[in-house]
Design a protein around this motif. Structure first.
Motif, PDB file in Angstrom:
ATOM      1  N   LEU A  33       0.834  -1.204   0.000  1.00 41.39           N
ATOM      2  CA  LEU A  33       0.000   0.000   0.000  1.00 41.39           C
ATOM      3  C   LEU A  33       0.866   1.251   0.000  1.00 41.39           C
ATOM      4  N   MET A  34       1.940   1.237   0.781  1.00 42.92           N
ATOM      5  CA  MET A  34       2.843   2.391   0.810  1.00 42.92           C
ATOM      6  C   MET A  34       3.524   2.591  -0.548  1.00 42.92           C
ATOM      7  N   GLY A  35       3.834   1.499  -1.231  1.00 43.49           N
ATOM      8  CA  GLY A  35       4.395   1.609  -2.572  1.00 43.49           C
ATOM      9  C   GLY A  35       3.417   2.240  -3.543  1.00 43.49           C
ATOM     10  N   TYR A  36       2.156   1.827  -3.459  1.00 40.17           N
ATOM     11  CA  TYR A  36       1.112   2.443  -4.292  1.00 40.17           C
ATOM     12  C   TYR A  36       1.010   3.940  -3.998  1.00 40.17           C
ATOM     13  N   MET A  37       1.086   4.287  -2.707  1.00 38.44           N
ATOM     14  CA  MET A  37       0.974   5.689  -2.308  1.00 38.44           C
ATOM     15  C   MET A  37       2.130   6.510  -2.866  1.00 38.44           C
ATOM     16  N   ASP A  38       3.329   5.969  -2.779  1.00 35.08           N
ATOM     17  CA  ASP A  38       4.500   6.671  -3.306  1.00 35.08           C
ATOM     18  C   ASP A  38       4.378   6.864  -4.814  1.00 35.08           C
ATOM     19  N   ASP A  39       3.907   5.845  -5.496  1.00 40.35           N
ATOM     20  CA  ASP A  39       3.742   5.897  -6.949  1.00 40.35           C
ATOM     21  C   ASP A  39       2.742   6.983  -7.361  1.00 40.35           C
ATOM     22  N   VAL A  40       1.577   6.987  -6.748  1.00 36.76           N
ATOM     23  CA  VAL A  40       0.543   7.950  -7.123  1.00 36.76           C
ATOM     24  C   VAL A  40       0.964   9.369  -6.727  1.00 36.76           C
ATOM     25  N   ALA A  41       1.673   9.521  -5.611  1.00 33.89           N
ATOM     26  CA  ALA A  41       2.165  10.842  -5.206  1.00 33.89           C
ATOM     27  C   ALA A  41       3.206  11.358  -6.192  1.00 33.89           C
ATOM     28  N   ALA A  42       4.086  10.475  -6.648  1.00 40.01           N
ATOM     29  CA  ALA A  42       5.102  10.879  -7.622  1.00 40.01           C
ATOM     30  C   ALA A  42       4.472  11.318  -8.939  1.00 40.01           C
ATOM     31  N   ILE A  43       3.430  10.621  -9.361  1.00 42.79           N
ATOM     32  CA  ILE A  43       2.745  11.015 -10.604  1.00 42.79           C
ATOM     33  C   ILE A  43       2.095  12.374 -10.433  1.00 42.79           C
ATOM     34  N   ALA A  44       1.407  12.603  -9.300  1.00 38.75           N
ATOM     35  CA  ALA A  44       0.762  13.901  -9.063  1.00 38.75           C
ATOM     36  C   ALA A  44       1.795  15.021  -9.019  1.00 38.75           C
ATOM     37  N   ALA A  45       2.910  14.784  -8.326  1.00 40.15           N
ATOM     38  CA  ALA A  45       3.951  15.815  -8.218  1.00 40.15           C
ATOM     39  C   ALA A  45       4.599  16.102  -9.566  1.00 40.15           C
ATOM     40  N   THR A  46       4.860  15.058 -10.336  1.00 38.42           N
ATOM     41  CA  THR A  46       5.441  15.250 -11.669  1.00 38.42           C
ATOM     42  C   THR A  46       4.459  15.990 -12.566  1.00 38.42           C
ATOM     43  N   HIS A  48       2.362  18.182 -11.632  1.00 43.90           N
ATOM     44  CA  HIS A  48       2.388  19.594 -11.239  1.00 43.90           C
ATOM     45  C   HIS A  48       3.674  20.272 -11.727  1.00 43.90           C
ATOM     46  N   ALA A  49       4.822  19.665 -11.432  1.00 48.35           N
ATOM     47  CA  ALA A  49       6.116  20.297 -11.710  1.00 48.35           C
ATOM     48  C   ALA A  49       6.563  20.156 -13.164  1.00 48.35           C
ATOM     49  N   ARG A  50       6.085  19.107 -13.831  1.00 47.96           N
ATOM     50  CA  ARG A  50       6.527  18.787 -15.203  1.00 47.96           C
ATOM     51  C   ARG A  50       8.036  18.621 -15.271  1.00 47.96           C
ATOM     52  N   THR A  51       8.557  17.972 -14.219  1.00 50.54           N
ATOM     53  CA  THR A  51       9.964  17.621 -14.132  1.00 50.54           C
ATOM     54  C   THR A  51      10.062  16.384 -13.227  1.00 50.54           C
ATOM     55  N   PRO A  52      11.134  15.613 -13.295  1.00 51.18           N
ATOM     56  CA  PRO A  52      11.258  14.449 -12.417  1.00 51.18           C
ATOM     57  C   PRO A  52      11.203  14.859 -10.943  1.00 51.18           C
ATOM     58  N   VAL A  53      10.751  13.922 -10.107  1.00 53.46           N
ATOM     59  CA  VAL A  53      10.661  14.173  -8.669  1.00 53.46           C
ATOM     60  C   VAL A  53      11.235  12.999  -7.892  1.00 53.46           C
ATOM     61  N   VAL A  54      11.605  13.271  -6.648  1.00 54.37           N
ATOM     62  CA  VAL A  54      12.034  12.234  -5.716  1.00 54.37           C
ATOM     63  C   VAL A  54      11.230  12.390  -4.432  1.00 54.37           C
TER      64      VAL A  54
END
Length: 177
Positions: A33-46, A48-54
């Protein structure tokens, strides 16, 4: 940079909970579940920023209800607040029994994502602005949560320095007091 609305980063992910994703109790592994959360958060952040995120941090993840094998898990994420290069992303996970239609929030969390360039260095991102009452409520508490994260990070660094990178850790060794 032109500010963007929170909703523009909205990301939704649905998955069936299958046997390989579950523990001996027939419920979704917390780490999955935490992996899913990290994945969906990274997509949302990317988005927004239109650049890679960590991922810089994940706030407390409290498992509020189990997610059973055979059900689905739906995660929603969007950017709630921004700093110069970092973003707070709110993630909500809802489990659904497709046969009965029963839906339950199983966890919520905030993840902090940092926009980076090709060398992994932080880069400036556009600000975000809330529109709905829920977005405004989340945004209003974001600065306080960011301060708490800074304090927690400092404490984490202290722990890392105290215990070091040696393995195995020797509890009889005298550490700095």
């Amino acid at each position: 940079m032109e500010a963007k609305p929170c909703i523009q980063s909205l990301t939704v992910k649905n998955s069936f909970v299958l046997p390989p994703d579950t523990n001996s109790h027939g419920t979704l592994f917390g780490g999955q579940l935490m992996g899913y959360m990290d994945d969906v958060a990274a997509i949302a952040a990317t988005r927004h920023a239109r650049t890679p995120v960590v991922t810089a941090s994940t706030d407390s993840v409290d498992f509020l209800s189990p997610v059973y094998e055979g059900s689905t898990i739906c995660l929603e994420a969007f950017v709630t607040w921004t700093s110069t290069s970092s973003m707070e992303v709110f993630v909500k996970a809802v489990t659904e029994n497709l046969l009965t239609g029963e839906r339950t929030v199983c966890t919520t969390a905030f993840l902090t994502m940092v926009a980076v360039d090709e060398d992994g260095k932080p880069v400036e991102i556009p600000p975000v602005y809330p529109e709905s009452s829920e977005e405004k409520w989340l945004n209003a508490g974001a600065a306080e949560r960011a301060e708490y994260r800074k304090k927690r990070r400092k404490e984490s660094k202290t722990l890392a320095e105290r215990f070091g990178a040696d393995f195995p850790w020797d509890p009889t060794h005298n550490h700095k007091d």
